[in-house]
Scaffold this active site. Sequence first.
Site, PDB file in Angstrom:
ATOM      1  N   VAL A  13      39.049  52.989  45.533  1.00 12.95           N
ATOM      2  CA  VAL A  13      40.412  53.078  45.025  1.00 12.95           C
ATOM      3  C   VAL A  13      41.101  54.316  45.599  1.00 12.95           C
ATOM      4  O   VAL A  13      42.211  54.246  46.139  1.00 12.95           O
ATOM      5  CB  VAL A  13      40.395  53.128  43.475  1.00 12.95           C
ATOM      6  CG1 VAL A  13      41.796  53.350  42.922  1.00 12.95           C
ATOM      7  CG2 VAL A  13      39.799  51.838  42.924  1.00 12.95           C
ATOM      8  N   THR A 125      39.905  53.360  35.558  1.00 12.51           N
ATOM      9  CA  THR A 125      39.895  52.401  34.445  1.00 12.51           C
ATOM     10  C   THR A 125      39.139  53.018  33.281  1.00 12.51           C
ATOM     11  O   THR A 125      37.936  53.258  33.374  1.00 12.51           O
ATOM     12  CB  THR A 125      39.208  51.104  34.896  1.00 12.51           C
ATOM     13  OG1 THR A 125      39.930  50.595  36.011  1.00 12.51           O
ATOM     14  CG2 THR A 125      39.201  50.062  33.783  1.00 12.51           C
ATOM     15  N   GLU A 155      45.239  50.129  38.300  1.00 15.74           N
ATOM     16  CA  GLU A 155      45.284  49.418  39.586  1.00 15.74           C
ATOM     17  C   GLU A 155      44.674  48.032  39.408  1.00 15.74           C
ATOM     18  O   GLU A 155      43.856  47.821  38.527  1.00 15.74           O
ATOM     19  CB  GLU A 155      44.572  50.228  40.673  1.00 15.74           C
ATOM     20  CG  GLU A 155      43.165  50.727  40.326  1.00 15.74           C
ATOM     21  CD  GLU A 155      42.083  49.698  40.467  1.00 15.74           C
ATOM     22  OE1 GLU A 155      42.325  48.696  41.146  1.00 15.74           O
ATOM     23  OE2 GLU A 155      40.998  49.889  39.892  1.00 15.74           O
ATOM     24  N   ALA A 256      33.423  27.266  40.135  1.00 14.47           N
ATOM     25  CA  ALA A 256      32.151  27.365  39.411  1.00 14.47           C
ATOM     26  C   ALA A 256      31.070  27.860  40.363  1.00 14.47           C
ATOM     27  O   ALA A 256      31.140  27.638  41.571  1.00 14.47           O
ATOM     28  CB  ALA A 256      31.774  25.995  38.854  1.00 14.47           C
ATOM     29  N   GLY A 261      30.255  39.031  39.629  1.00 15.33           N
ATOM     30  CA  GLY A 261      29.528  40.298  39.729  1.00 15.33           C
ATOM     31  C   GLY A 261      30.485  41.377  40.166  1.00 15.33           C
ATOM     32  O   GLY A 261      31.687  41.297  39.911  1.00 15.33           O
ATOM     33  N   CYS A 264      33.405  45.707  38.785  1.00 14.70           N
ATOM     34  CA  CYS A 264      34.524  45.703  37.826  1.00 14.70           C
ATOM     35  C   CYS A 264      34.353  44.733  36.666  1.00 14.70           C
ATOM     36  O   CYS A 264      34.320  45.154  35.513  1.00 14.70           O
ATOM     37  CB  CYS A 264      35.820  45.405  38.559  1.00 14.70           C
ATOM     38  SG  CYS A 264      36.122  46.566  39.888  1.00 14.70           S
ATOM     39  N   LYS A 324      30.518  39.286  46.516  1.00 17.79           N
ATOM     40  CA  LYS A 324      31.483  38.231  46.874  1.00 17.79           C
ATOM     41  C   LYS A 324      31.686  38.292  48.375  1.00 17.79           C
ATOM     42  O   LYS A 324      31.198  39.226  49.033  1.00 17.79           O
ATOM     43  CB  LYS A 324      32.818  38.420  46.134  1.00 17.79           C
ATOM     44  CG  LYS A 324      33.569  39.684  46.535  1.00 17.79           C
ATOM     45  CD  LYS A 324      34.963  39.705  45.942  1.00 17.79           C
ATOM     46  CE  LYS A 324      35.762  40.863  46.505  1.00 17.79           C
ATOM     47  NZ  LYS A 324      37.116  40.931  45.985  1.00 17.79           N
TER      48      LYS A 324
END
Length: 447
Positions: A13, A125, A155, A256, A261, A264, A324
């Site tokens: 970030v 966060t 953010e 699906a 994961g 965050c 991802k």
Amino acid sequence: MSTICVVGGGGYVGLGYAVALARLGNQVIGLDIDAERVAMLNAGNTPLYEDGLESLLADGLLAGNLRFTTSYDDALADAEFVFLCTGTPSLSDGEADLRQVRAAARAIGERLPTGRRVIVVNKSTMPVGAAEMVAMVVGANAPHGADFRVVSNPEFLREGMVVHDILHPDRVVLGGDDPDATAAVAALYAPLGAPVIQTDHRSAELIKYAANAFLATKISFINDIARLCERLGADVTVVAEGMGRDPRIGPRFLHAGIGFGGSCFPKDVGALTRMAEGAGLHPGLLRAVLEINADARRRFVTRADALLNGLEGRTVAVLGLAFKEGTDDLRESPAISVIDMLEERGATIRAHDPRAMANAARKLSHLVLCDDAYHAAEGADAVMLCTPWPEYRSLDLPRLRAAMRGDLLMDGRNLLDPVNAVDAGLRYEGIGRATKESGSIPAPLAR
Ligand code: UGA
């Protein structure tokens, strides 16, 4: 043009904001406690992979309006804005760990100048109420007469898209009790032309958690429907498409698979759950979201166990290690939990990921790491696809099958076409894609 210090300027970030704020013409100093990282950044090298980051870093260094330091004194000397981007990992009970934020707030307070205002912009966060805590810690350590304000500015950046998301925000959320301070932060973002939502600290903080929890809920919802599809003989990919065409629902985050994961969603849904419990509520929906998510990974492994008649002594090729596609980040990756469970049951893993191999070599050195999917499939009893990398979509399935010892292809992200897989001689198992033959119970009306 403003002078901005970004605390935590070497992280995803912080670094994203440092290069983007420099790109918008500001004078930016990124502060990070990691000296090696700072040296790398000043030499133009990024310690993490993000599309567009390296070129913006180079531009800022070349233009002379971006540099990095480990010294708070140096970073805060002329700063008008201090972006707080330190990490907020989870404590063991799921609550957010605020130690880094507190330490940064203390250090900022101690160095506040007198005679000019500094605005602390809270991007980390943190649980609702944290901006007030930051203001308290900064104030308690500030010299007499220091003038500062805190503005909450959560953010909504996706990993892999950090630079894009900073420069093309769909909204800018600003929380605070001083209209001049929020207006000053809004002015920093004005060139981006995004709608601005101005509110109080607590609502701004909750927007961040609620947004992440809602997206995670969408994923767990479709994964729950996927379980039902398997039992009733339906195909969740078609169900999701049919649902998603309704603009009130929308097609995104309805894929699906083996669950969410990353650094965050799991952390933020956990922290929101703890916040609700702390407020005396029983967050049943949030708990179910986490439970369905954990279940998705477990079911994937249980199914492999059943289809292979036990995992002991089996060789499994795992395709995709990152949490991802589009990132090399392994944090809280569903693929890694799947691997852990497979190994605990006696399987040997051969793994491939298009981008996370360097991280995997550091953190998962016991695995057989392979150059490509076909190499991973060599001698495997099963291939388990865990991360939806687009390159896996165009896998040469006959070649994959030829490399394998067995014929089981488990598609944990519903990325591949089952018909092509079957044509290639593979036994295909997706998520929530039952065939009539796959053991689904008779539909109630057919009984
Ligand atoms: C997420 C949010 O999308 C960002 O808006 C937010 O700013 C960020 O968290 C954060 O709090 O910093 P990110 O963790 O980068 O961003 O990843 P996502 O793209 O949201 O994906 C999260 C996980 O959900 C991945 O494991 C992904 O594979 C999974 N996913 C996503 C699904 O299983 N199904 C889907 O349909 C979509």
